[in-house]
Design an enzyme around this catalytic site. Sequence first.
Site, PDB file in Angstrom:
ATOM      1  N   GLU A 176      10.031  19.509 -24.414  1.00 57.91           N
ATOM      2  CA  GLU A 176       9.378  19.845 -23.014  1.00 57.91           C
ATOM      3  C   GLU A 176       9.769  20.871 -22.359  1.00 57.91           C
ATOM      4  OE1 GLU A 176       6.487  18.482 -22.489  1.00 57.91           O
ATOM      5  OE2 GLU A 176       6.521  16.235 -23.448  1.00 57.91           O
ATOM      6  N   ARG A 187       0.780  -1.339  -0.018  1.00 61.07           N
ATOM      7  CA  ARG A 187       0.148  -0.079   0.024  1.00 61.07           C
ATOM      8  C   ARG A 187       0.777   1.101  -0.086  1.00 61.07           C
ATOM      9  NH1 ARG A 187      -3.204  -2.594   4.099  1.00 61.07           N
ATOM     10  NH2 ARG A 187      -4.813  -3.552   3.095  1.00 61.07           N
ATOM     11  N   HIS A 245       0.148  19.146 -27.145  1.00 64.91           N
ATOM     12  CA  HIS A 245      -0.050  17.812 -26.800  1.00 64.91           C
ATOM     13  C   HIS A 245      -1.219  17.457 -27.493  1.00 64.91           C
ATOM     14  CE1 HIS A 245       3.378  17.955 -24.260  1.00 64.91           C
ATOM     15  NE2 HIS A 245       3.230  16.739 -23.713  1.00 64.91           N
ATOM     16  N   GLU A 279      -4.809  17.150 -11.004  1.00 64.99           N
ATOM     17  CA  GLU A 279      -5.473  17.316 -12.328  1.00 64.99           C
ATOM     18  C   GLU A 279      -6.780  17.671 -12.429  1.00 64.99           C
ATOM     19  OE1 GLU A 279      -2.982  15.346 -15.229  1.00 64.99           O
ATOM     20  OE2 GLU A 279      -4.664  15.550 -16.578  1.00 64.99           O
ATOM     21  N   ARG A 282      -3.557  22.030 -14.538  1.00 62.78           N
ATOM     22  CA  ARG A 282      -2.354  21.372 -14.959  1.00 62.78           C
ATOM     23  C   ARG A 282      -2.464  21.218 -16.343  1.00 62.78           C
ATOM     24  NH1 ARG A 282       0.091  16.141 -11.203  1.00 62.78           N
ATOM     25  NH2 ARG A 282       1.431  15.406 -12.924  1.00 62.78           N
ATOM     26  N   ASN A 340      -0.355  20.604 -20.996  1.00 60.47           N
ATOM     27  CA  ASN A 340      -0.606  19.936 -22.526  1.00 60.47           C
ATOM     28  C   ASN A 340      -0.458  20.882 -23.676  1.00 60.47           C
ATOM     29  OD1 ASN A 340      -1.119  17.552 -21.131  1.00 60.47           O
ATOM     30  ND2 ASN A 340      -3.569  18.056 -21.115  1.00 60.47           N
ATOM     31  N   HIS A 383      -0.655  14.092 -29.672  1.00 62.43           N
ATOM     32  CA  HIS A 383      -1.663  12.827 -29.307  1.00 62.43           C
ATOM     33  C   HIS A 383      -1.897  12.227 -30.530  1.00 62.43           C
ATOM     34  CE1 HIS A 383      -1.466  13.904 -24.880  1.00 62.43           C
ATOM     35  NE2 HIS A 383      -0.305  13.140 -25.216  1.00 62.43           N
ATOM     36  N   HIS A 415       7.864  11.130 -28.493  1.00 65.65           N
ATOM     37  CA  HIS A 415       7.076  12.002 -27.895  1.00 65.65           C
ATOM     38  C   HIS A 415       7.399  13.466 -28.100  1.00 65.65           C
ATOM     39  CE1 HIS A 415       3.847  13.618 -25.150  1.00 65.65           C
ATOM     40  NE2 HIS A 415       4.662  13.972 -24.420  1.00 65.65           N
ATOM     41  N   LYS A 429       2.637  11.425 -11.074  1.00 62.62           N
ATOM     42  CA  LYS A 429       1.803  10.536 -11.906  1.00 62.62           C
ATOM     43  C   LYS A 429       2.796   9.199 -12.368  1.00 62.62           C
ATOM     44  CE  LYS A 429      -0.667  13.347 -14.828  1.00 62.62           C
ATOM     45  NZ  LYS A 429      -1.131  13.613 -16.425  1.00 62.62           N
ATOM     46  N   LYS A 470       7.376  22.970 -14.097  1.00 64.11           N
ATOM     47  CA  LYS A 470       6.531  21.820 -14.043  1.00 64.11           C
ATOM     48  C   LYS A 470       6.350  21.713 -12.494  1.00 64.11           C
ATOM     49  CE  LYS A 470       4.712  17.629 -14.899  1.00 64.11           C
ATOM     50  NZ  LYS A 470       4.886  16.335 -15.294  1.00 64.11           N
TER      51      LYS A 470
HETATM   52  N1  NAD Z   1       4.615  10.500 -15.205  1.00 61.98           N
HETATM   53  C1  NAD Z   1       4.698  11.602 -16.106  1.00 61.98           C
HETATM   54  O1  NAD Z   1       4.098  12.649 -15.646  1.00 61.98           O
HETATM   55  C2  NAD Z   1       5.273  11.531 -17.376  1.00 61.98           C
HETATM   56  C3  NAD Z   1       5.517  12.670 -18.103  1.00 61.98           C
HETATM   57  C4  NAD Z   1       6.020  12.408 -19.304  1.00 61.98           C
HETATM   58  C5  NAD Z   1       6.471  11.451 -19.714  1.00 61.98           C
HETATM   59  N2  NAD Z   1       6.319  10.031 -19.051  1.00 61.98           N
HETATM   60  C6  NAD Z   1       6.517   8.779 -19.499  1.00 61.98           C
HETATM   61  O2  NAD Z   1       7.729   8.883 -19.641  1.00 61.98           O
HETATM   62  C7  NAD Z   1       8.147   7.784 -20.678  1.00 61.98           C
HETATM   63  C8  NAD Z   1       9.278   8.507 -21.737  1.00 61.98           C
HETATM   64  O3  NAD Z   1      10.303   8.846 -21.027  1.00 61.98           O
HETATM   65  P1  NAD Z   1      11.669   8.860 -21.615  1.00 61.98           P
HETATM   66  O4  NAD Z   1      11.787   9.558 -22.779  1.00 61.98           O
HETATM   67  O5  NAD Z   1      12.694   9.117 -20.445  1.00 61.98           O
HETATM   68  O6  NAD Z   1      11.617   7.435 -22.155  1.00 61.98           O
HETATM   69  P2  NAD Z   1      12.536   5.855 -21.500  1.00 61.98           P
HETATM   70  O7  NAD Z   1      12.730   5.726 -20.113  1.00 61.98           O
HETATM   71  O8  NAD Z   1      12.053   4.842 -22.661  1.00 61.98           O
HETATM   72  O9  NAD Z   1      14.100   6.463 -22.057  1.00 61.98           O
HETATM   73  C9  NAD Z   1      14.504   6.393 -23.321  1.00 61.98           C
HETATM   74  C10 NAD Z   1      15.376   5.708 -23.820  1.00 61.98           C
HETATM   75  O10 NAD Z   1      16.892   5.970 -23.345  1.00 61.98           O
HETATM   76  C11 NAD Z   1      17.607   5.292 -22.504  1.00 61.98           C
HETATM   77  N3  NAD Z   1      18.080   6.159 -21.343  1.00 61.98           N
HETATM   78  C12 NAD Z   1      17.636   6.780 -20.454  1.00 61.98           C
HETATM   79  N4  NAD Z   1      18.351   7.360 -19.697  1.00 61.98           N
HETATM   80  C13 NAD Z   1      19.850   7.191 -20.301  1.00 61.98           C
HETATM   81  C14 NAD Z   1      21.038   7.639 -20.150  1.00 61.98           C
HETATM   82  N5  NAD Z   1      21.394   8.534 -19.236  1.00 61.98           N
HETATM   83  N6  NAD Z   1      21.982   6.975 -20.747  1.00 61.98           N
HETATM   84  C15 NAD Z   1      21.733   6.510 -21.994  1.00 61.98           C
HETATM   85  N7  NAD Z   1      20.395   5.875 -22.165  1.00 61.98           N
HETATM   86  C16 NAD Z   1      19.519   6.496 -21.597  1.00 61.98           C
HETATM   87  C17 NAD Z   1      16.443   4.389 -21.755  1.00 61.98           C
HETATM   88  O11 NAD Z   1      16.987   3.179 -21.739  1.00 61.98           O
HETATM   89  C18 NAD Z   1      15.428   4.460 -23.094  1.00 61.98           C
HETATM   90  O12 NAD Z   1      16.039   3.287 -24.212  1.00 61.98           O
HETATM   91  C19 NAD Z   1       6.912   7.350 -21.353  1.00 61.98           C
HETATM   92  O13 NAD Z   1       6.463   6.125 -20.685  1.00 61.98           O
HETATM   93  C20 NAD Z   1       5.892   8.441 -20.766  1.00 61.98           C
HETATM   94  O14 NAD Z   1       4.564   7.984 -20.572  1.00 61.98           O
HETATM   95  C21 NAD Z   1       5.707  10.307 -17.913  1.00 61.98           C
HETATM   96 ZN    ZN Z   2       4.783  15.411 -22.982  1.00 61.72          ZN
END
Ligand code: NAD
Ligand code: ZN
Length: 562
Positions: free
Chosen positions: A378, A314, A442, A430, A435, A439, A446, A459, A336, A420
């Site tokens: 971003e 939990r 976005h 949200e 918040r 977007n 999307h 993205h 999130k 942020k």
């Molecule tokens: N929670 C939120 O508010 C929020 C906001 C935006 C995005 N997200 C989520 O985040 C994800 C996207 O994040 P992302 O772009 O970091 O993707 P990711 O975590 O998949 O990383 C992208 C790639 O970079 C590699 N990587 C990461 N750090 C590295 C480093 N320092 N050196 C070498 N390789 C590295 C990872 O292994 C992966 O292959 C999605 O799942 C998205 O839904 C969440």
């Molecule tokens: Zn985004």
Amino acid sequence: MDRRITNLIITGFSGTGKSLVAMEVALRLNWDFIDTDDEIVKQTGKPIAEVFRHDGEDKFRELERETIRKACQQRQTVIAIGGGAIVDPQNYELLAKTGLIVCLEAKPETIYERLFREAASNPDREVRPLLAVDNPLERIRQLKASRQPHYAKADWTIHTDGLSVSEVAEEVIRASRLLRRTDSSQLSAFSDKDITCLVETTTQSYPVFVGYGLLDKLGEKTKKTASSGTATIISDDNVFSLYGSKVEGILKDAGFAVNSFVVPPGEETKNMGYAIKIYDFLVEHRTERGDIIIALGGGMVGDLAGFVAATFLRGMPWIQVPTSLVAMVDASIGGKVGVNHPEGKNLIGAFYQPNLVLADCQTLTTLPQRELTSGWAEVIKHGMILDEEFVQFLESNVNRLTKLEPELLARAIARSAAIKAQVVGQDEKEREGKRTILNYGHTIAHGLEAATRYKQFLHGEAVAIGMVGAAKLSQRLGLLSSAAVERQQALLQKFGLPTSLRAKRSNLKLSLAGVTGAMELDKKVKEKAIRWVLLQDIGKAVIRSDVPQQDVLAVLQELAEP
Ligand SMILES: NC(=O)c1ccc[n+]([C@@H]2O[C@H](COP(=O)([O-])OP(=O)(O)OC[C@H]3O[C@@H](n4cnc5c(N)ncnc54)[C@H](O)[C@@H]3O)[C@@H](O)[C@H]2O)c1
Ligand SMILES: [Zn+2]
């Protein structure tokens, strides 16, 4: 002592309204609620007075201690405790460690009147022992005076005479916000100058640290938020092979036992199947609620590890160590967490804030170039919606930032993360629409991502094109000058981001109908018009729900054939 404001504790003499107020506070914060007296009644099957009479006060206090001990293991719970509970030093110490203690005060006359009224309206209920004496008012005075030194140890006192339950609840929430700022557990352990920014939500405050080479500090910072035990690192293969042994070493040096669970990289891993694998691993290693989870990686790892942290036992403490630019400025901030469902991204999840975020910008030196570029979208977005000065900073330093010059890089990430954090703080879950401005870019993004089944664009690339679209829409509606539209476009291009669909379109087989279709779907879900985030100026976002469909189509057309 490390104090964790994970709960709110309501104490005070009988008749000060503890239970009702605690319930109301819990309702407003969307927290859980426990009344320790009610728990004892449930457990023994007898009214409190009868427990006192038949089993004696010692037995009652023993039951109370045990109930409090259990309640203190909760998170985000408003706990109403019996009027005498806080007198016990053991109870006090435990309560003070796990939450903010708010004492409800009232004059003896008010208390007498309230208890009397309550007894009169519940004739079937047993008379409170306090009233069952010759001079109840005098008895209240005496007992209250004897407990006063203990009530005085509360973090905050509210005088409830003349206030309604909802007014007192309002005061409790206000006090918790104020105290969180000055006395927050997560924060008081850290010196202010270290903290890059705070994420302050109604439920919690926690620090964000941004710096170049900051990973070395992870051990000491973790120690300040989790005193001991086991740290479980959750990471993906790419990141773990680069930083895993270093982070393991740092945590071990800080005195933690360390376990690591490494998942395959990529969005496909962010699912329930992997969450279950991690639960199995945690069970196997006998992970306890006080242990800590370290999310080491990009946003994918952060969302997955955070979801596990939110749900295992939990809720466990956890730390975000973002290693991608997207994760540093966006995903790691705001709480999130979640996993994807075959039918949609992020369909399963929660709002669950970490104990702290530590972003070491040096890790970006190993991030693949395309991921890095995508992350800048971003960063630019944060400037465009709220901070023109930051946009200027980005414009003047593009070359040095894209070369990852340490000091400037840290400044850009810190500012972006702070924007942020500020937005999230105003609207954690949200609910209030604030918040929504995050977007920006976005809605179209999307649409593009869905129409291409998330295969063509990263993205951030889709967001960059979406921001160009949103700016053009803003211009069509007479909100934004063409100079501002061009200024944004130029900045995106300097960071290497796409600003139209032209380059991609032929090999994309991207149909505009597909894009609008995907956006239309968005609209149906909300059963109302799309809420567009547009710009009034650089650094000034507005939300509009009255954007004519033909303008959207015209803009998409322009993006495809500029
Ligand atoms: N929670 C939120 O508010 C929020 C906001 C935006 C995005 N997200 C989520 O985040 C994800 C996207 O994040 P992302 O772009 O970091 O993707 P990711 O975590 O998949 O990383 C992208 C790639 O970079 C590699 N990587 C990461 N750090 C590295 C480093 N320092 N050196 C070498 N390789 C590295 C990872 O292994 C992966 O292959 C999605 O799942 C998205 O839904 C969440
Ligand atoms: Zn985004």
